[in-house]
Design a protein around this motif. Structure first.
Motif, mmCIF file in Angstrom:
data_model
loop_
_atom_site.group_PDB
_atom_site.id
_atom_site.type_symbol
_atom_site.label_atom_id
_atom_site.label_comp_id
_atom_site.label_asym_id
_atom_site.label_seq_id
_atom_site.Cartn_x
_atom_site.Cartn_y
_atom_site.Cartn_z
ATOM 1 N N MET A 272 2.741 10.233 21.960
ATOM 2 C CA MET A 272 2.311 9.532 20.733
ATOM 3 C C MET A 272 2.598 10.424 19.525
ATOM 4 S SD MET A 272 -1.475 8.138 19.632
ATOM 5 C CE MET A 272 -1.566 6.900 20.918
ATOM 6 N N GLU A 273 3.310 9.867 18.541
ATOM 7 C CA GLU A 273 3.648 10.642 17.346
ATOM 8 C C GLU A 273 2.618 10.402 16.249
ATOM 9 O OE1 GLU A 273 7.455 11.510 14.393
ATOM 10 O OE2 GLU A 273 7.671 10.158 16.093
ATOM 11 N N LYS A 274 2.080 11.465 15.701
ATOM 12 C CA LYS A 274 1.104 11.317 14.609
ATOM 13 C C LYS A 274 1.811 10.802 13.367
ATOM 14 C CE LYS A 274 -2.192 13.839 11.724
ATOM 15 N NZ LYS A 274 -3.104 12.698 11.652
ATOM 16 N N LEU A 275 1.246 9.766 12.788
ATOM 17 C CA LEU A 275 1.878 9.138 11.637
ATOM 18 C C LEU A 275 1.466 9.821 10.335
ATOM 19 C CD1 LEU A 275 1.477 5.359 12.595
ATOM 20 C CD2 LEU A 275 3.405 6.889 13.061
ATOM 21 N N ARG A 276 2.457 10.054 9.499
ATOM 22 C CA ARG A 276 2.236 10.509 8.119
ATOM 23 C C ARG A 276 2.830 9.422 7.222
ATOM 24 N NH1 ARG A 276 1.135 15.494 6.540
ATOM 25 N NH2 ARG A 276 2.657 15.426 4.846
ATOM 26 N N ILE A 277 1.947 8.674 6.557
ATOM 27 C CA ILE A 277 2.339 7.410 5.921
ATOM 28 C C ILE A 277 2.436 7.523 4.409
ATOM 29 C CG2 ILE A 277 1.599 5.016 5.525
ATOM 30 C CD1 ILE A 277 0.126 5.242 8.282
ATOM 31 N N ILE A 278 3.497 6.930 3.862
ATOM 32 C CA ILE A 278 3.568 6.665 2.427
ATOM 33 C C ILE A 278 3.392 5.161 2.257
ATOM 34 C CG2 ILE A 278 5.124 6.497 0.435
ATOM 35 C CD1 ILE A 278 6.261 9.215 1.261
ATOM 36 N N PHE A 279 2.483 4.786 1.364
ATOM 37 C CA PHE A 279 2.200 3.364 1.120
ATOM 38 C C PHE A 279 2.734 2.965 -0.249
ATOM 39 C CE2 PHE A 279 -0.248 -0.219 -0.414
ATOM 40 C CZ PHE A 279 -0.340 -1.035 0.700
ATOM 41 N N MET A 280 3.436 1.846 -0.299
ATOM 42 C CA MET A 280 3.997 1.348 -1.562
ATOM 43 C C MET A 280 3.477 -0.067 -1.828
ATOM 44 S SD MET A 280 7.973 2.567 -1.228
ATOM 45 C CE MET A 280 8.392 4.225 -0.664
ATOM 46 N N GLY A 281 2.876 -0.265 -2.989
ATOM 47 C CA GLY A 281 2.356 -1.586 -3.334
ATOM 48 C C GLY A 281 1.824 -1.587 -4.751
ATOM 49 N N THR A 282 1.496 -2.773 -5.247
ATOM 50 C CA THR A 282 1.021 -2.888 -6.628
ATOM 51 C C THR A 282 -0.235 -3.751 -6.793
ATOM 52 O OG1 THR A 282 3.252 -2.510 -7.491
ATOM 53 C CG2 THR A 282 1.688 -3.560 -8.978
ATOM 54 N N PRO A 283 -0.260 -5.011 -6.317
ATOM 55 C CA PRO A 283 -1.385 -5.892 -6.657
ATOM 56 C C PRO A 283 -2.579 -5.759 -5.727
ATOM 57 C CG PRO A 283 0.242 -7.138 -5.441
ATOM 58 C CD PRO A 283 0.780 -5.735 -5.569
ATOM 59 N N GLU A 284 -3.578 -6.583 -5.986
ATOM 60 C CA GLU A 284 -4.816 -6.584 -5.204
ATOM 61 C C GLU A 284 -4.558 -6.838 -3.722
ATOM 62 O OE1 GLU A 284 -8.565 -5.583 -5.047
ATOM 63 O OE2 GLU A 284 -7.683 -5.913 -7.017
ATOM 64 N N PHE A 285 -3.599 -7.694 -3.427
ATOM 65 C CA PHE A 285 -3.262 -7.991 -2.036
ATOM 66 C C PHE A 285 -2.939 -6.705 -1.280
ATOM 67 C CE2 PHE A 285 -0.479 -9.252 1.448
ATOM 68 C CZ PHE A 285 -1.098 -10.393 1.942
ATOM 69 N N ALA A 286 -2.168 -5.822 -1.934
ATOM 70 C CA ALA A 286 -1.781 -4.555 -1.304
ATOM 71 C C ALA A 286 -2.980 -3.631 -1.123
ATOM 72 C CB ALA A 286 -0.707 -3.868 -2.142
ATOM 73 N N VAL A 287 -3.950 -3.682 -2.033
ATOM 74 C CA VAL A 287 -5.141 -2.830 -1.943
ATOM 75 C C VAL A 287 -5.905 -3.110 -0.652
ATOM 76 C CG1 VAL A 287 -7.395 -2.310 -2.952
ATOM 77 C CG2 VAL A 287 -5.393 -2.510 -4.423
ATOM 78 N N GLY A 288 -6.038 -4.389 -0.310
ATOM 79 C CA GLY A 288 -6.753 -4.746 0.911
ATOM 80 C C GLY A 288 -6.116 -4.131 2.142
ATOM 81 N N VAL B 194 5.402 -0.980 2.970
ATOM 82 C CA VAL B 194 5.574 -1.657 1.685
ATOM 83 C C VAL B 194 4.822 -2.982 1.710
ATOM 84 C CG1 VAL B 194 7.238 -2.637 0.053
ATOM 85 C CG2 VAL B 194 7.853 -0.606 1.403
ATOM 86 N N VAL B 195 3.985 -3.211 0.707
ATOM 87 C CA VAL B 195 3.256 -4.476 0.575
ATOM 88 C C VAL B 195 3.298 -4.904 -0.892
ATOM 89 C CG1 VAL B 195 1.084 -5.708 0.924
ATOM 90 C CG2 VAL B 195 1.698 -3.820 2.458
ATOM 91 N N ALA B 196 4.027 -5.966 -1.180
ATOM 92 C CA ALA B 196 4.084 -6.513 -2.546
ATOM 93 C C ALA B 196 4.451 -5.438 -3.567
ATOM 94 C CB ALA B 196 2.751 -7.168 -2.913
ATOM 95 N N PHE B 197 5.626 -4.846 -3.378
ATOM 96 C CA PHE B 197 6.089 -3.817 -4.296
ATOM 97 C C PHE B 197 7.371 -4.291 -4.973
ATOM 98 C CE2 PHE B 197 7.919 0.627 -4.962
ATOM 99 C CZ PHE B 197 7.126 0.883 -6.074
ATOM 100 N N ARG B 198 8.493 -3.700 -4.652
ATOM 101 C CA ARG B 198 9.772 -4.105 -5.226
ATOM 102 C C ARG B 198 10.868 -3.738 -4.239
ATOM 103 N NH1 ARG B 198 10.007 0.709 -9.831
ATOM 104 N NH2 ARG B 198 12.260 0.388 -9.936
ATOM 105 N N MET B 199 12.066 -4.195 -4.498
ATOM 106 C CA MET B 199 13.164 -3.903 -3.584
ATOM 107 C C MET B 199 13.490 -2.410 -3.634
ATOM 108 S SD MET B 199 16.794 -5.862 -3.267
ATOM 109 C CE MET B 199 17.888 -5.566 -1.868
#
Length: 315
Positions: free
Chosen positions: A1-17, A87-92
């Motif tokens: 199992m590989e430990k995940l190191r995550i970068i999160f990309m998003g902008t609106p409230e939907f992404a916050v959830g 990526v959740v509701a960000f940009r291309m």
């Protein structure tokens, strides 16, 4: 199992959830990318994105690039040493960004792909009268919402549900689906399904003034679906003309009434408590609306201070 190191990309409230769920499930988020600050509203005050507000409140490393190909940003991104991006509701994203982490970059999209690729999947599912929708996770490629699918989850759309209500339910469904996706990736047993294109695929076009305008000559179901699918944002709209005054009004909530009548389509009929618009085979009763320069209000509240003549109509 590989430990995940995550970068999160998003902008609106939907992404916050989604981001909040990732944090609460004890995944390591090494950085958050969101839109640059911009002025908004009448006072043109600087407004932070919902994701930035969350990142600041939770002491997460935050980047706000204006150019995703900028060498300084790319260096900062690489220095975070992530092995997965979400990526959740960000940009291309440019290829140099989405191919950077060793485990790839996946997107959560609020539809059952390949249907409703594009900017407004929640809205268009309701506008088009769908009875089911859902969310899909997929690995990003060089096109929009076309990558290999990882997982999807489906829910029913309720008959009178608005885009706002569906948004909230899909945010919860998306949170669960993202966690399930993280589990299969970290366990090293992720499998994908290639999206198949065909002529019947429906598109989630970007919303604009033209496609948010109500066409009162359409069927009652189509009009009602448009109003639901654009409520509370950006809201359906039309012109209201009475005597020599023409107003641009927004409609947030309505009720379809099937009933025979001889009124001209678009005629506005009002009493002390209700406003109805004549359509083919019935009426659309306006329940919640907004006049220019006014706040959103119930039709019954509006009628306390506004009256309409026999000539009033919408178009």
């Amino acid at each position: 199992m590989e430990k995940l190191r995550i970068i999160f990309m998003g902008t609106p409230e939907f992404a916050v959830g989604i981001l909040d769920t990732i944090i609460k499930n004890n995944y390591e988020v090494v950085g958050v990318i969101t839109a640059a600050d911009k002025p908004a509203g009448r006072g043109q005050k600087i407004k932070y994105s919902a994701v930035k507000e969350y990142a600041l409140a939770n002491n997460l490393t935050l980047l706000q690039p204006t150019n995703l190909k900028d060498e300084n940003f790319l260096a900062e991104l690489k220095a975070l040493n992530a092995n997965l991006q979400i990526v959740v509701a960000f940009r291309m994203l440019p290829k140099i960004v989405w191919e950077m982490p060793s485990l790839g970059t996946f997107n959560l999209h609020a539809s059952l792909l390949p249907n409703y690729r594009g900017a407004a999947p929640i809205n268009w599912a309701i506008i088009n009268g769908e009875t089911k929708t859902g969310v899909t996770t997929f690995f990003i490629d060089d096109k929009i919402d076309t990558g290999a699918m990882i997982l999807n989850s489906e829910i029913n759309i309720e008959p009178e549900e608005t885009a706002g209500q569906l948004h909230d339910r899909l945010m919860h469904l998306g949170s669960t689906t993202v966690i399930d996706t993280l589990k299969v990736i970290e366990n090293g047993n992720v499998t994908t399904t290639i999206q198949e294109d065909n002529d019947d695929i429906k598109t989630a076009y970007k919303l604009n003034k033209e496609n948010c305008k109500i066409d009162w000559t359409k069927s009652g179901a189509e009009i009602n679906n448009l109003i639901r699918g654009l409520s509370p944002y950006p809201a359906s709209w039309c012109y209201l003309k009475d005597q020599n005054e023409e107003l641009n009004i927004k409609i947030y909530e309505a009720k379809l009434i099937s009933e025979s009548h001889s009124y001209e389509i678009g005629k506005l009929i009002s009493s002390k408590k209700e406003i109805k618009i004549a359509i083919k085979g019935g009426f659309i009763q306006l329940l919640s609306l907004q006049f220019p320069g006014k706040k959103r209000m119930l039709a019954s509240e509006l009628l306390n201070g506004v009256s309409f003549s026999e000539a009033a109509k919408v178009y």
